[in-house]
Write a protein that holds these residues in place. Sequence first.
Motif, PDB file in Angstrom:
ATOM      1  N   GLY A 185     -20.793 -28.169 -30.110  1.00 37.00           N
ATOM      2  CA  GLY A 185     -20.774 -29.537 -29.599  1.00 37.00           C
ATOM      3  C   GLY A 185     -21.173 -29.630 -28.139  1.00 37.00           C
ATOM      4  O   GLY A 185     -21.544 -28.633 -27.516  1.00 37.00           O
ATOM      5  N   CYS A 186     -21.119 -30.845 -27.611  1.00 36.13           N
ATOM      6  CA  CYS A 186     -21.463 -31.064 -26.208  1.00 36.13           C
ATOM      7  C   CYS A 186     -20.813 -32.358 -25.730  1.00 36.13           C
ATOM      8  O   CYS A 186     -20.837 -33.357 -26.437  1.00 36.13           O
ATOM      9  N   ASP A 187     -20.241 -32.293 -24.505  1.00 39.71           N
ATOM     10  CA  ASP A 187     -19.597 -33.484 -23.935  1.00 39.71           C
ATOM     11  C   ASP A 187     -20.438 -34.127 -22.839  1.00 39.71           C
ATOM     12  O   ASP A 187     -19.960 -34.993 -22.128  1.00 39.71           O
ATOM     13  N   ASN A 188     -21.688 -33.697 -22.702  1.00 36.42           N
ATOM     14  CA  ASN A 188     -22.431 -34.119 -21.511  1.00 36.42           C
ATOM     15  C   ASN A 188     -23.064 -35.506 -21.550  1.00 36.42           C
ATOM     16  O   ASN A 188     -23.235 -36.120 -20.511  1.00 36.42           O
ATOM     17  N   MET A 189     -23.473 -35.944 -22.684  1.00 35.57           N
ATOM     18  CA  MET A 189     -24.067 -37.276 -22.792  1.00 35.57           C
ATOM     19  C   MET A 189     -25.294 -37.502 -21.907  1.00 35.57           C
ATOM     20  O   MET A 189     -25.404 -38.537 -21.219  1.00 35.57           O
ATOM     21  N   CYS A 190     -26.214 -36.542 -21.894  1.00 35.35           N
ATOM     22  CA  CYS A 190     -27.506 -36.809 -21.253  1.00 35.35           C
ATOM     23  C   CYS A 190     -28.106 -37.985 -22.029  1.00 35.35           C
ATOM     24  O   CYS A 190     -28.049 -38.009 -23.267  1.00 35.35           O
ATOM     25  N   SER A 191     -28.711 -38.932 -21.300  1.00 39.78           N
ATOM     26  CA  SER A 191     -29.009 -40.208 -21.964  1.00 39.78           C
ATOM     27  C   SER A 191     -30.103 -40.092 -23.030  1.00 39.78           C
ATOM     28  O   SER A 191     -30.177 -40.921 -23.922  1.00 39.78           O
ATOM     29  N   PHE A 192     -30.949 -39.054 -22.952  1.00 39.86           N
ATOM     30  CA  PHE A 192     -32.049 -38.906 -23.919  1.00 39.86           C
ATOM     31  C   PHE A 192     -31.631 -38.154 -25.179  1.00 39.86           C
ATOM     32  O   PHE A 192     -32.393 -38.070 -26.137  1.00 39.86           O
ATOM     33  N   CYS A 193     -30.421 -37.598 -25.190  1.00 35.79           N
ATOM     34  CA  CYS A 193     -30.129 -36.517 -26.137  1.00 35.79           C
ATOM     35  C   CYS A 193     -29.230 -36.947 -27.295  1.00 35.79           C
ATOM     36  O   CYS A 193     -28.196 -37.593 -27.113  1.00 35.79           O
ATOM     37  N   VAL A 194     -29.596 -36.499 -28.481  1.00 39.21           N
ATOM     38  CA  VAL A 194     -28.875 -36.869 -29.693  1.00 39.21           C
ATOM     39  C   VAL A 194     -27.752 -35.864 -30.024  1.00 39.21           C
ATOM     40  O   VAL A 194     -26.880 -36.146 -30.846  1.00 39.21           O
ATOM     41  N   VAL A 195     -27.763 -34.722 -29.323  1.00 44.44           N
ATOM     42  CA  VAL A 195     -26.837 -33.636 -29.680  1.00 44.44           C
ATOM     43  C   VAL A 195     -25.355 -34.048 -29.678  1.00 44.44           C
ATOM     44  O   VAL A 195     -24.623 -33.732 -30.619  1.00 44.44           O
ATOM     45  N   PRO A 196     -24.876 -34.783 -28.647  1.00 42.65           N
ATOM     46  CA  PRO A 196     -23.451 -35.144 -28.683  1.00 42.65           C
ATOM     47  C   PRO A 196     -23.087 -35.952 -29.933  1.00 42.65           C
ATOM     48  O   PRO A 196     -21.945 -35.911 -30.387  1.00 42.65           O
ATOM     49  N   PHE A 197     -24.057 -36.678 -30.487  1.00 43.26           N
ATOM     50  CA  PHE A 197     -23.787 -37.485 -31.687  1.00 43.26           C
ATOM     51  C   PHE A 197     -23.875 -36.652 -32.961  1.00 43.26           C
ATOM     52  O   PHE A 197     -23.209 -36.936 -33.943  1.00 43.26           O
ATOM     53  N   GLY A 229     -24.444 -21.615 -26.643  1.00 40.46           N
ATOM     54  CA  GLY A 229     -23.695 -22.871 -26.512  1.00 40.46           C
ATOM     55  C   GLY A 229     -24.627 -23.884 -25.865  1.00 40.46           C
ATOM     56  O   GLY A 229     -25.590 -23.498 -25.207  1.00 40.46           O
ATOM     57  N   GLN A 230     -24.354 -25.168 -26.029  1.00 38.22           N
ATOM     58  CA  GLN A 230     -25.214 -26.186 -25.407  1.00 38.22           C
ATOM     59  C   GLN A 230     -25.054 -26.180 -23.894  1.00 38.22           C
ATOM     60  O   GLN A 230     -25.975 -26.543 -23.167  1.00 38.22           O
ATOM     61  N   ASN A 231     -23.872 -25.797 -23.430  1.00 32.99           N
ATOM     62  CA  ASN A 231     -23.625 -25.711 -21.992  1.00 32.99           C
ATOM     63  C   ASN A 231     -22.622 -24.579 -21.793  1.00 32.99           C
ATOM     64  O   ASN A 231     -21.420 -24.809 -21.709  1.00 32.99           O
ATOM     65  N   SER A 279     -27.643 -22.577 -19.824  1.00 36.07           N
ATOM     66  CA  SER A 279     -26.879 -22.864 -18.616  1.00 36.07           C
ATOM     67  C   SER A 279     -27.149 -24.300 -18.205  1.00 36.07           C
ATOM     68  O   SER A 279     -28.243 -24.821 -18.424  1.00 36.07           O
ATOM     69  N   HIS A 280     -26.149 -24.914 -17.580  1.00 31.73           N
ATOM     70  CA  HIS A 280     -26.332 -26.290 -17.100  1.00 31.73           C
ATOM     71  C   HIS A 280     -26.315 -26.287 -15.573  1.00 31.73           C
ATOM     72  O   HIS A 280     -25.377 -25.772 -14.959  1.00 31.73           O
ATOM     73  N   PRO A 281     -27.346 -26.889 -14.938  1.00 34.14           N
ATOM     74  CA  PRO A 281     -27.442 -26.835 -13.475  1.00 34.14           C
ATOM     75  C   PRO A 281     -26.203 -27.368 -12.762  1.00 34.14           C
ATOM     76  O   PRO A 281     -25.854 -26.889 -11.689  1.00 34.14           O
ATOM     77  N   ASN A 318     -28.812 -39.163 -16.785  1.00 31.07           N
ATOM     78  CA  ASN A 318     -27.392 -38.808 -16.749  1.00 31.07           C
ATOM     79  C   ASN A 318     -27.178 -37.302 -16.740  1.00 31.07           C
ATOM     80  O   ASN A 318     -26.284 -36.772 -17.416  1.00 31.07           O
ATOM     81  N   ARG A 319     -28.023 -36.614 -15.960  1.00 30.60           N
ATOM     82  CA  ARG A 319     -27.922 -35.157 -15.919  1.00 30.60           C
ATOM     83  C   ARG A 319     -26.832 -34.675 -14.957  1.00 30.60           C
ATOM     84  O   ARG A 319     -26.548 -33.475 -14.899  1.00 30.60           O
ATOM     85  N   THR A 320     -26.273 -35.526 -14.157  1.00 28.32           N
ATOM     86  CA  THR A 320     -25.151 -35.238 -13.241  1.00 28.32           C
ATOM     87  C   THR A 320     -25.495 -34.289 -12.079  1.00 28.32           C
ATOM     88  O   THR A 320     -24.598 -33.720 -11.457  1.00 28.32           O
TER      89      THR A 320
HETATM   90 FE1  SF4 Z   1     -25.676 -31.722 -24.086  1.00 32.94          FE
HETATM   91 FE2  SF4 Z   1     -27.912 -30.396 -23.469  1.00 32.94          FE
HETATM   92 FE3  SF4 Z   1     -28.063 -32.656 -24.894  1.00 32.94          FE
HETATM   93 FE4  SF4 Z   1     -27.399 -32.749 -22.312  1.00 32.94          FE
HETATM   94  S1  SF4 Z   1     -29.379 -32.017 -23.180  1.00 32.94           S
HETATM   95  S2  SF4 Z   1     -26.352 -33.845 -23.981  1.00 32.94           S
HETATM   96  S3  SF4 Z   1     -26.226 -30.870 -22.064  1.00 32.94           S
HETATM   97  S4  SF4 Z   1     -27.090 -30.770 -25.517  1.00 32.94           S
END
Ligand code: SF4
Length: 483
Positions: A185-197, A229-231, A279-281, A318-320
């Motif tokens: 899973g992933c808790d990051n919620m990058c605005s372009f990304c479907v992975v958290p869903f 892992g995603q992050n 890795s996440h920056p 929303n890359r933080t």
């Molecule tokens: Fe998570 Fe990576 Fe998608 Fe960002 S790009 S929401 S860190 S999986």
Amino acid sequence: MLEFQHNTKLHDETRQGEALLLEKTPQKSNGRKLYIESYGCQMNFSDSEIVASILMDQGFETTNDYNDADVVFINTCSIRENAEQRVRNRLKEFETAKNNKPGMIVGVLGCMAERLKAKFLEEEKLVDVVVGPDAYRDLPNLIEQVDDGNRAVNVLLSREETYADISPVRLNSNGITAFISIMRGCDNMCSFCVVPFTRGRERSRDPESIIREAKQLFDAGYREVTLLGQNVDSYKYTVPSTGKDADAPNSEPKIVNFANLLAMVAEVNPLLRIRFSTSHPNDITDEVLHTMARYDNICKYIHLPVQSGNSRVLKLMNRTYDREWYIDRINAIRRIIPDCGISTDVITGFCSETEEEHRDTLSMMEYVQYDYAYMFAYSERPGTLAAKRYADDVPEEVKKRRLSEVIALQREHSEKRLQEQIGKTHVVLIEGFSKRSDQDFAGRNDQNAMVVFPVDPRFKAGDYVRVIGERCTSATLIGRIID
Ligand code: SF4
Ligand code: SAM
């Protein structure tokens, strides 16, 4: 679609749609055969191994011919629209096989199953079963439901499931390198990304089970593990206090972070190489970098997706982190691990990206001089924050032109970085023969560059050799053993 990826194994273009076969056959066969093919990132390929393990326990054998299978599974990716289109096209190809063999079960697993849920059954009449990434334990039951004449769906996401206790089976393995999922899973919620869903909330796997898996792999002859892992930098596991420690009966629960986990896996054996991704920056710490520097067997290679070199675009994504923060992390890597290989992901033409902002991405690439990159034109995904909030307003041809500029620049940098390796000595783990010839071995150096060199009968797959780089192609270093 225009896309460019070096084969650095994280998303291996050569493995897309590959049918996966078990090394072993089940102890008690049920006479049924499973065909499973996978798309997308390495996490999906790793999940297919979990699926195969669960079904092997039920007595299924594997086959690489779907015409011959009783159960046909496709483990899917939703990350870009073309990934989904590929799966739809593939399903059409299964249709004739199913018509010829009426009892055949066709199942859709993974991210696309999670995204579309029961809608998949409406849209694709051929599909009997739809299973999300956290529901694989339910597969035997779902198959039974289909055997009873129903269509079945389980797309429940979980906050706990890590499949920690599923003993690993390896599919299509070279016997030398393997992947270990350390979180889901992933808790990051990058605005372009479907992975958290599609993959749900982030959860970390018990470190003991990770170490156990690494030890089993080492004992079975594997010499490299990639922690997935995603992050990975947000890996965090709280080891519950047992209260049994006589010296400290009220001791605090122990927290294992990613740096701690890296050190634990590195200590399994000095001959076991460790890699990790992604890795996440925002989250990569100096502690992780110092741990990498401390252990010779942690490979000096970091995949650090930048996505964009412009702070405004990064904020919309929303890359933080912003451009300055990312540059600070690159400087820290270069300072603490001077010989580190660095790769990245780039998206071109994100919502409202201007020409000048695109040039910031090019200038970031110039600054970092990445060894590799995975580069994509932005593809709007339904349900994501960007799809809800921003217009996908960069015309397709502009996205693609920007992408080709990014690709051209990266080609230059990849070649330059490889050329810098000529004349240097590299420790290479032999993975097997090169794709082109069994007169050559192929393996990777610490920085993840593919190295090809003539076979020497004193060595075999799984051995480490010292190789001097003599020349290179655009993606491969060519050399000879100097031991
Ligand atoms: Fe998570 Fe990576 Fe998608 Fe960002 S790009 S929401 S860190 S999986
Ligand atoms: N978790 C990793 C990260 O944070 O970088 C990787 C996630 S994703 C599986 C891999 C890459 O796909 C991302 O880094 C991003 O560059 C790309 N990607 C994700 N969503 C995208 C989209 N909607 N359009 C184009 N590329 C996308």
